[in-house]
Design a protein around this motif. Sequence first.
Motif, mmCIF file in Angstrom:
data_model
loop_
_atom_site.group_PDB
_atom_site.id
_atom_site.type_symbol
_atom_site.label_atom_id
_atom_site.label_comp_id
_atom_site.label_asym_id
_atom_site.label_seq_id
_atom_site.Cartn_x
_atom_site.Cartn_y
_atom_site.Cartn_z
ATOM 1 N N GLU A 153 -22.476 121.059 95.551
ATOM 2 C CA GLU A 153 -22.805 120.873 96.963
ATOM 3 C C GLU A 153 -23.679 122.004 97.474
ATOM 4 O O GLU A 153 -24.651 121.772 98.218
ATOM 5 C CB GLU A 153 -21.515 120.761 97.769
ATOM 6 N N GLU A 189 -26.269 113.619 95.261
ATOM 7 C CA GLU A 189 -24.850 113.941 95.423
ATOM 8 C C GLU A 189 -24.612 115.260 96.147
ATOM 9 O O GLU A 189 -23.775 115.349 97.052
ATOM 10 C CB GLU A 189 -24.143 113.966 94.059
ATOM 11 N N TYR A 208 -25.709 115.203 99.883
ATOM 12 C CA TYR A 208 -24.935 114.195 100.613
ATOM 13 C C TYR A 208 -23.524 114.699 100.906
ATOM 14 O O TYR A 208 -23.066 114.678 102.064
ATOM 15 C CB TYR A 208 -24.867 112.892 99.810
ATOM 16 N N TYR A 209 -22.823 115.164 99.892
ATOM 17 C CA TYR A 209 -21.442 115.587 100.094
ATOM 18 C C TYR A 209 -21.350 116.927 100.826
ATOM 19 O O TYR A 209 -20.347 117.197 101.498
ATOM 20 C CB TYR A 209 -20.709 115.620 98.755
ATOM 21 N N ALA A 223 -21.666 115.851 104.379
ATOM 22 C CA ALA A 223 -20.440 115.152 104.767
ATOM 23 C C ALA A 223 -19.336 116.149 105.107
ATOM 24 O O ALA A 223 -18.582 115.956 106.073
ATOM 25 C CB ALA A 223 -19.994 114.224 103.645
ATOM 26 N N LYS A 224 -19.228 117.212 104.342
ATOM 27 C CA LYS A 224 -18.222 118.239 104.635
ATOM 28 C C LYS A 224 -18.550 118.975 105.937
ATOM 29 O O LYS A 224 -17.661 119.239 106.756
ATOM 30 C CB LYS A 224 -18.143 119.244 103.479
ATOM 31 N N VAL A 268 -24.924 106.583 95.753
ATOM 32 C CA VAL A 268 -24.062 107.621 96.323
ATOM 33 C C VAL A 268 -22.715 107.004 96.686
ATOM 34 O O VAL A 268 -22.679 105.969 97.341
ATOM 35 C CB VAL A 268 -24.706 108.255 97.567
#
Length: 292
Positions: A136, A233, A236-237, A240-241, A292
């Motif tokens: 991430e 990935e 994106y994550y 999101a966090k 994703v």
Amino acid sequence: MGIFLFLIMNLAVMASIYLTIFLIEIFFGIRLDQGTISGLLILSFVVGFSGALISLFMSKWMAKMSMGVQVIETPQDQTEAWLVSTVERLAKEAGIGMPEVGIFDGPPNAFATGWSKNDSLVAVSTSLFDLMDEKEIEGVLAHEISHIKHGDMVTMTLLQGVLNTFVFFISRLLANILAPKDEEGNPSPMYYMMISFALEILLTVFATMLAMWFSRYREYKADEGAVKLDGPEGIYYALAKLGQIPKEQVALSSDMKAFGIVGFLDLFSSHPPIEKRLEHIKKVAKEMGYSV
């Protein structure tokens, strides 16, 4: 420290303005008289671009001082070694010079700054390592490297210079027309300054909205660049966090918001809503054959 940096910046801007005006008058024989359209236009250009260009050339130094960035000269542990090697790899893939790499104490965030693709800085907050895994963080770094690759700092500077020029020129041109005149046709100095100041405030609001719209647009492009450099990935994550954290807990200081991975989400925000960025990443990833 913040007041000290503010004073230095303003002194540098004022010095550059007076120096530029002096050189224009000496070498080109042009007197910058605000009473003429040409004189006002040139003066507006000088005033408009001086602050923007000085901010660009001083951006790394200002970031280090205001954010307390510690540049990693020699990695002291495995985390710093990984950070430097990851930035080096991403920079090579992006075709830019190796940026300086730094860390700072602050909310989970990261930013990139610098006056050129080959003279830049990428900095990551220490708390980002507590929140995210390496993949991430790699996505976040790819996003910042993409900003550098696209020359976003220079583009924003040029846009800000044009907007500053527009605000200065239009406000004083209209003030010259609207201010009461004396018997010789000269505007009243007091009313001229009052009207031009009021118009500057009004026009600056619209100019800021335009600059922040472009900043939000370039965030989408930097997210696309992160996908191209590192796959979807990581970025994106990571986003999101960050989207699960109250926005006031992740925002950088006001002078660095436009360069971070995430910022405040309103009409004058430098960043789009995270939900829309996630949707955009999904769309771009699908077009590139990812899922994703």
